[in-house]
Design a protein around this motif. Structure first.
Motif, PDB file in Angstrom:
ATOM      1  N   SER A 296      -1.436   3.026  11.414  1.00  0.00           N
ATOM      2  CA  SER A 296      -0.749   4.140  11.935  1.00  0.00           C
ATOM      3  C   SER A 296      -1.415   4.588  12.979  1.00  0.00           C
ATOM      4  CB  SER A 296      -0.814   5.093  10.612  1.00  0.00           C
ATOM      5  OG  SER A 296      -2.015   5.645  10.264  1.00  0.00           O
ATOM      6  N   LEU A 297      -0.403   5.217  13.817  1.00  0.00           N
ATOM      7  CA  LEU A 297      -0.778   5.778  15.137  1.00  0.00           C
ATOM      8  C   LEU A 297      -0.732   7.384  15.316  1.00  0.00           C
ATOM      9  CD1 LEU A 297       0.672   3.175  17.591  1.00  0.00           C
ATOM     10  CD2 LEU A 297      -1.805   3.200  16.608  1.00  0.00           C
ATOM     11  N   PHE A 298      -1.415   7.973  15.764  1.00  0.00           N
ATOM     12  CA  PHE A 298      -1.433   9.388  16.327  1.00  0.00           C
ATOM     13  C   PHE A 298      -1.183   9.302  17.571  1.00  0.00           C
ATOM     14  CE2 PHE A 298      -3.343  12.994  18.387  1.00  0.00           C
ATOM     15  CZ  PHE A 298      -2.701  13.952  17.720  1.00  0.00           C
ATOM     16  N   PRO A 299      -0.008  10.216  18.182  1.00  0.00           N
ATOM     17  CA  PRO A 299       0.780  11.256  17.337  1.00  0.00           C
ATOM     18  C   PRO A 299       1.962  10.582  17.070  1.00  0.00           C
ATOM     19  CG  PRO A 299       0.889  11.543  19.874  1.00  0.00           C
ATOM     20  CD  PRO A 299       0.148  10.491  19.623  1.00  0.00           C
ATOM     21  N   ASP A 300       2.107   9.107  17.213  1.00  0.00           N
ATOM     22  CA  ASP A 300       3.571   8.447  17.069  1.00  0.00           C
ATOM     23  C   ASP A 300       4.004   8.580  15.431  1.00  0.00           C
ATOM     24  OD1 ASP A 300       1.706   7.306  19.259  1.00  0.00           O
ATOM     25  OD2 ASP A 300       3.491   6.326  19.746  1.00  0.00           O
ATOM     26  N   ASP A 301       3.115   8.162  14.688  1.00  0.00           N
ATOM     27  CA  ASP A 301       3.509   8.289  13.291  1.00  0.00           C
ATOM     28  C   ASP A 301       3.294   9.561  12.457  1.00  0.00           C
ATOM     29  OD1 ASP A 301       4.262   5.419  13.458  1.00  0.00           O
ATOM     30  OD2 ASP A 301       2.140   5.074  13.098  1.00  0.00           O
ATOM     31  N   SER A 302       2.218  10.377  13.022  1.00  0.00           N
ATOM     32  CA  SER A 302       2.185  11.688  12.242  1.00  0.00           C
ATOM     33  C   SER A 302       0.935  12.349  13.098  1.00  0.00           C
ATOM     34  CB  SER A 302       1.636  11.464  10.839  1.00  0.00           C
ATOM     35  OG  SER A 302       1.441  12.720  10.283  1.00  0.00           O
ATOM     36  N   ALA A 303       0.877  13.741  12.905  1.00  0.00           N
ATOM     37  CA  ALA A 303      -0.262  14.405  13.568  1.00  0.00           C
ATOM     38  C   ALA A 303      -1.202  14.726  12.390  1.00  0.00           C
ATOM     39  CB  ALA A 303       0.431  15.654  14.395  1.00  0.00           C
ATOM     40  N   ASP A 304      -0.800  14.462  11.446  1.00  0.00           N
ATOM     41  CA  ASP A 304      -1.516  14.971  10.079  1.00  0.00           C
ATOM     42  C   ASP A 304      -2.479  13.790   9.513  1.00  0.00           C
ATOM     43  OD1 ASP A 304      -2.113  17.136   7.728  1.00  0.00           O
ATOM     44  OD2 ASP A 304      -1.289  15.170   6.604  1.00  0.00           O
ATOM     45  N   GLY A 305      -3.630  14.369   9.356  1.00  0.00           N
ATOM     46  CA  GLY A 305      -4.555  13.146   8.414  1.00  0.00           C
ATOM     47  C   GLY A 305      -4.150  12.394   7.403  1.00  0.00           C
ATOM     48  N   ASP A 306      -3.757  13.316   6.441  1.00  0.00           N
ATOM     49  CA  ASP A 306      -3.473  12.748   5.161  1.00  0.00           C
ATOM     50  C   ASP A 306      -2.160  11.637   5.294  1.00  0.00           C
ATOM     51  OD1 ASP A 306      -5.706  13.972   3.764  1.00  0.00           O
ATOM     52  OD2 ASP A 306      -4.564  15.711   3.246  1.00  0.00           O
ATOM     53  N   GLU A 307      -1.216  12.269   6.166  1.00  0.00           N
ATOM     54  CA  GLU A 307      -0.093  11.449   6.366  1.00  0.00           C
ATOM     55  C   GLU A 307      -0.468  10.216   7.035  1.00  0.00           C
ATOM     56  OE1 GLU A 307       4.447  12.037   7.631  1.00  0.00           O
ATOM     57  OE2 GLU A 307       3.258  13.532   8.026  1.00  0.00           O
ATOM     58  N   LEU A 308      -1.353  10.291   7.977  1.00  0.00           N
ATOM     59  CA  LEU A 308      -1.810   8.992   8.518  1.00  0.00           C
ATOM     60  C   LEU A 308      -2.400   8.022   7.753  1.00  0.00           C
ATOM     61  CD1 LEU A 308      -3.333  10.317  11.864  1.00  0.00           C
ATOM     62  CD2 LEU A 308      -1.051   8.938  11.722  1.00  0.00           C
ATOM     63  N   ILE A 309      -3.235   8.435   6.747  1.00  0.00           N
ATOM     64  CA  ILE A 309      -4.012   7.733   5.792  1.00  0.00           C
ATOM     65  C   ILE A 309      -2.751   7.004   4.860  1.00  0.00           C
ATOM     66  CG2 ILE A 309      -5.233   7.396   3.766  1.00  0.00           C
ATOM     67  CD1 ILE A 309      -6.977  10.035   4.973  1.00  0.00           C
ATOM     68  N   ARG A 310      -1.963   7.934   4.475  1.00  0.00           N
ATOM     69  CA  ARG A 310      -0.645   7.334   3.614  1.00  0.00           C
ATOM     70  C   ARG A 310       0.246   6.254   4.517  1.00  0.00           C
ATOM     71  NH1 ARG A 310      -0.627  12.849   2.014  1.00  0.00           N
ATOM     72  NH2 ARG A 310       1.630  13.046   3.457  1.00  0.00           N
ATOM     73  N   ASN A 311       0.498   6.641   5.582  1.00  0.00           N
ATOM     74  CA  ASN A 311       1.481   5.496   6.534  1.00  0.00           C
ATOM     75  C   ASN A 311       0.675   4.440   6.832  1.00  0.00           C
ATOM     76  OD1 ASN A 311       3.156   7.587   6.546  1.00  0.00           O
ATOM     77  ND2 ASN A 311       2.846   8.099   8.540  1.00  0.00           N
ATOM     78  N   ALA A 312      -0.872   4.224   6.856  1.00  0.00           N
ATOM     79  CA  ALA A 312      -1.434   2.860   7.173  1.00  0.00           C
ATOM     80  C   ALA A 312      -1.474   2.312   5.816  1.00  0.00           C
ATOM     81  CB  ALA A 312      -3.047   3.238   7.557  1.00  0.00           C
ATOM     82  N   ASP A 313      -1.862   2.970   4.669  1.00  0.00           N
ATOM     83  CA  ASP A 313      -1.608   2.584   3.232  1.00  0.00           C
ATOM     84  C   ASP A 313      -0.412   1.756   3.112  1.00  0.00           C
ATOM     85  OD1 ASP A 313      -2.590   1.777   0.849  1.00  0.00           O
ATOM     86  OD2 ASP A 313      -1.852   3.378  -0.119  1.00  0.00           O
ATOM     87  N   THR A 314       0.735   2.538   3.299  1.00  0.00           N
ATOM     88  CA  THR A 314       1.982   1.698   3.259  1.00  0.00           C
ATOM     89  C   THR A 314       2.433   0.634   4.332  1.00  0.00           C
ATOM     90  OG1 THR A 314       3.135   4.081   2.747  1.00  0.00           O
ATOM     91  CG2 THR A 314       4.571   2.224   3.575  1.00  0.00           C
ATOM     92  N   ALA A 315       1.909   0.548   5.378  1.00  0.00           N
ATOM     93  CA  ALA A 315       1.804  -0.454   6.265  1.00  0.00           C
ATOM     94  C   ALA A 315       0.974  -1.687   5.665  1.00  0.00           C
ATOM     95  CB  ALA A 315       1.330  -0.078   7.784  1.00  0.00           C
ATOM     96  N   MET A 316      -0.172  -1.552   5.148  1.00  0.00           N
ATOM     97  CA  MET A 316      -1.013  -2.344   4.555  1.00  0.00           C
ATOM     98  C   MET A 316      -0.354  -3.175   3.342  1.00  0.00           C
ATOM     99  SD  MET A 316      -2.845  -3.109   1.496  1.00  0.00           S
ATOM    100  CE  MET A 316      -3.263  -1.701   0.957  1.00  0.00           C
ATOM    101  N   TYR A 317       0.555  -2.419   2.459  1.00  0.00           N
ATOM    102  CA  TYR A 317       0.964  -3.021   1.428  1.00  0.00           C
ATOM    103  C   TYR A 317       2.404  -3.785   2.022  1.00  0.00           C
ATOM    104  CZ  TYR A 317      -1.300  -0.802  -2.314  1.00  0.00           C
ATOM    105  OH  TYR A 317      -2.185  -0.547  -3.213  1.00  0.00           O
TER     106      TYR A 317
END
Length: 335
Positions: A296-317
């Motif tokens: 996941s990319l900042f700021p493209d996908d989110s500016a929030d750290g927890d949301e960036l983690i969730r987004n990267a986790d979603t992309a991993m699955y």
């Protein structure tokens, strides 16, 4: 590194000391200095610097190499250029004043303990500095060689004890990588910087493919050794400014600051995938695994750290669903 002052004394061995940390915990210290202690004195008053040098010559319990700097900028240059075991610091310098002087040294070289050199009128400031990370303080005109030597020894040991406690709190015991707690702290710092300087940042979420069968068939000891080997390979794929952390089980994360484009992330991810595809030789077993990576990319996908983690986790699955052993970005299709 010495300044030619000839502060080479006899080495003392086997002396035991007990001190209590600010948290109340007691430590037994055994002095086993086998090499000169490299001391950086930061003091702009020539008379005070000369007196400190003379006092240190009197210390018969250890050998010292003394280097002097009269400005904060010069001290930081010395710390860049060489190794020091301790910094003895006057907080009032021509180019820096007060607690900010201590903060500058600690931020620049957090691995080096700091002792303050102050006047009796500044004792309250010195106590405040202790609360901000200094290990000890010395009052000008009220010390001799033995007091300085003891303060240096205690400062080094206190700092090492604190480093051990800090390591247990912030680093994974198995792999020595940052743990989840330190990872989130570094992510917060990296996001603050990226926001301030309008930079891009990437977050990678890595899950090992095929780790569980290895762990189940060859045992947990082999699994642990494999995780350690994976950690070393991941470290080898990254820059010094990047962070790789183990956040649990066979899951790892990477913080990639200063990213200019998504293609930069692709380069790093391909290197990681290639390294994980190379067979591991663990206790005589040739082990083959791979890694599924979400980004996941900042700021493209989110500016929030927890949301960036969730987004990267979603992309991993998503990478898992697409055959594993690949990289997937969190993009519009996953939002």
């Amino acid at each position: 590194m010495a300044d030619g002052s000839g502060l080479n004394q006899n080495t003392a061995r086997g002396r035991h000391f007990t001190f209590q940390s600010r948290s109340g915990r007691k430590y037994m210290v055994t002095q086993t200095i086998s090499k000169p202690v490299d001391v950086l004195l930061v003091e702009d008053n020539p008379g005070d610097a000369r007196l400190f040098r003379e006092n240190l010559k009197e210390a018969g319990s250890a050998r010292y190499n003394l280097t002097c700097a009269a400005h904060l900028a010069g001290a930081l240059s010395h710390l860049d250029a060489g190794h020091y075991d301790v910094v003895v610091l006057d907080l009032t310098l021509p180019d820096s004043m007060g607690i900010s002087t201590l903060n500058s040294v600690r931020m620049h070289s957090p691995q080096v303990p700091v002792i303050l050199l102050t006047t009796i009128n500044d004792e309250a400031l010195a106590l405040t500095a202790i609360q901000n990370g200094a290990q000890d303080y010395l009052i000008k005109g009220q010390v001799d060689g033995s007091i300085i030597s003891r303060s240096i020894r205690y400062a080094i040991e206190r700092h090492q004890a604190g480093e051990r406690e800090n390591r247990m709190a912030y680093f994974d015991a198995l792999t020595s990588l940052p743990n989840r707690r330190l990872f989130k702290d570094r992510l917060h710092q990296a996001l603050s910087r990226a926001h301030r300087y309008e930079e891009k940042l990437a977050l990678l979420f890595i899950d090992l493919d095929g780790f569980k069968p290895v762990n189940d068939s060859l045992g947990h000891n082999t699994g642990d050794l494999l995780l350690q080997a994976v950690a070393r390979r991941l470290e080898g794929c990254l820059r010094k400014s990047d962070t790789v952390a183990r956040i649990g089980g066979d899951e790892f994360t990477c913080i990639l600051p200063h990213i200019e484009r998504a293609g930069d992330v692709n380069i790093v991810a391909r290197k990681i995938i290639s390294e994980l595809n190379r067979p591991f030789d663990i206790s005589g077993n040739r082990i083959q695994i791979s890694g599924s990576i979400g980004a996941s990319l900042f700021p493209d996908d989110s500016a929030d750290g927890d949301e960036l983690i969730r987004n990267a986790d979603t992309a991993m699955y998503h990478a898992k669903k697409h055959g594993k052993n690949n990289l997937q970005f969190f993009g519009d299709s996953l939002k």
